[in-house]
Design an enzyme around this catalytic site. Sequence first.
Site, PDB file in Angstrom:
ATOM      1  CG  ASN A  94      -0.252  -0.009   2.538  1.00 28.63           C
ATOM      2  OD1 ASN A  94       0.937   0.277   2.645  1.00 28.63           O
ATOM      3  ND2 ASN A  94      -0.979  -0.344   3.590  1.00 28.63           N
ATOM      4  CG  HIS A 139      -8.830   2.364   1.819  1.00 30.32           C
ATOM      5  ND1 HIS A 139      -8.866   3.681   2.248  1.00 30.32           N
ATOM      6  CD2 HIS A 139      -7.514   2.045   1.727  1.00 30.32           C
ATOM      7  CE1 HIS A 139      -7.632   4.139   2.390  1.00 30.32           C
ATOM      8  NE2 HIS A 139      -6.795   3.155   2.079  1.00 30.32           N
TER       9      HIS A 139
END
Length: 634
Positions: free
Chosen positions: A137, A569
């Site tokens: 990420n 997400h």
Amino acid sequence: MLRTGAAAALAIGGAIAFKTLSTPAKTTQFYSPSQVGAKIEESNASAAEYDFIIIGGGTASLVLANRLTADGKHTVLVLEAGQSGLLVNESVIPTAFSKLQRTRHDWTYETTPQISLNNRKLPWTRTKLLGGCSSGNALMFHLGAPEDYDRWAELQGGESDAEGWTYKSMKKYFTRFEKFVPHPQVPLEDIAERGTNGFMETGYFGYFTPIGKAFIEACDKVGISPVEDVNTSKGTMGVTRTATYIDSKGRRMSTERAYLTPAVLARPNLKVAVGAQVLKIRFDHSAEQPRAIGVEFAQNKGGPVFFARAKREVILSAGAVNTPQILLLSGIGNAKQLADHNIELVKDLPGVGQHLMDHATTNICYALRPGITTAKRVLKPKTLVDGLMLASAVIQYKLFATGPLTMHSQDCMAFTRVGDGPIGTKVLGRPDMDTIAADSTSGKGAPDVEVVVSSLAWRDHGHKDFDVGNAMSITPICLRPTSIGEITLRSNDPWDKPLIDPRYYTTRRDIETAIRGIRLADVFARTEPLASMIVFDDTAHPLLDHGLNTKSDAQVEDLIRERTETLYHPTSTARMAPLKDGGVVDTSLRVYGVGGLRIVDASVMPEIVSGHTTGPTIAIAEKASDLILRLSNA
């Protein structure tokens, strides 16, 4: 193009150096599928047994692997489809994370055609490495708003132990996982709420550009006050330099690096298998309630299938996409959907795969004046000067673990409310959003929009050429979407990718929030000192948004539908909620109506948090380890 052979040589040399910057020593502490399980045809007689089998080696999984084996009382098997992220430079070096996307280290998912986004299919990266998405990420340390957790508890409808999910109760898990490392250039006046003894290093060791500093000043002038820390009980509103999961040596701090150290891997009661894709969970039906007793897994399609037995629990920790897929493949989910795919029903739980939530984002791009250094100039050199900058960056990283290669793409984060309050009604001059739809935030002190700034500009997550020499982006994020999606099966073949339908922007409130977020991003760009860094001359360039202030709301809405992407997400596809509300797990994260099966990952979030999901997921795993050990040691 590079103008000289010397510049080309510099760029090529820099790229070669980049590939060898931090290649770690290989480890032999991982296992293959055949070493941890028995072939399916031999499993009844010789199946390997473990107290706990953890499906997935992702963000939450490795927290559990560490905590459940610490006292030596329990045996644990972790099954991970990918490999170690510590063996992949693109995972270790902060600025290189996008190079993992659409490779063998990515599950390479995509959505179904999104009707509200011009029927586009959006790529959905999910990192296929130990550490999961913490290994791939953008390294942004953020916990969401305190009100998010109070809302989680409220949604449990008075169920037992619901109060254990309030912010006050979860606070100890935030500080438990964190090891805040002070940075000399970013002195925090108050670190009382920072954890200092945890495994996950956090701090300010990412590269910070002049663009970030100018953004904070512009936000302040607009009415969003600078705050030194957005991860405290005081709330998350304001603008700040982004804290990161980058350690003091300039490396990504994934949960693999933090929780799966060589000493942990050496524990005799822990086995971590890589290249082990889970196909289904197996159940015992001899009692009134089915009970999970083990897991079937394989290394590749068509290869041998192995089985391992769980004496206490199977813990599903495969993430918000793979967790519901595995549940469905195992016979837990909507009875009709399972029947349509000829899957034997184990437990009818209609909530499996439902209530998918995700953060959608639309980046706004501006050209910068000559002389302002951006990440693209360093990482994708086009001139002799750029080539020299790349070579310098490689040397700086190699010698000092600092510089542009520690950049994580987003210098700053600003949290505010555009649906009401002074930003929404005065700065943007729009009516209170409650006149359009009910407030979707977790509380009046919580944000509905986050705006981040980057010294990079891109389309399609950087996979399409952005042919502007020097550019930056400001990106608004809709934090509390009311558009709810689902994950369903494509077929009963575990090697087929699931169907992912986030249903982005299918509600008017979400579209209005996005329009306001984009308007606010443009206000920041036109506010000093940021405005003086931008060249607004070319208002017709198809990649730039210099003319955004002249566009109508309808035109901005068209831009949203054309350009929106995921922020990676996804949550809430096996959510903690009462059964009558579509819940899949109870407040102890146990699957309703099934013994010996628990879920621990972002899929259990009752609602998405108002920010970034890695920290909350780690905290969930820390809490889950307490819940499991309390029961096991009773």
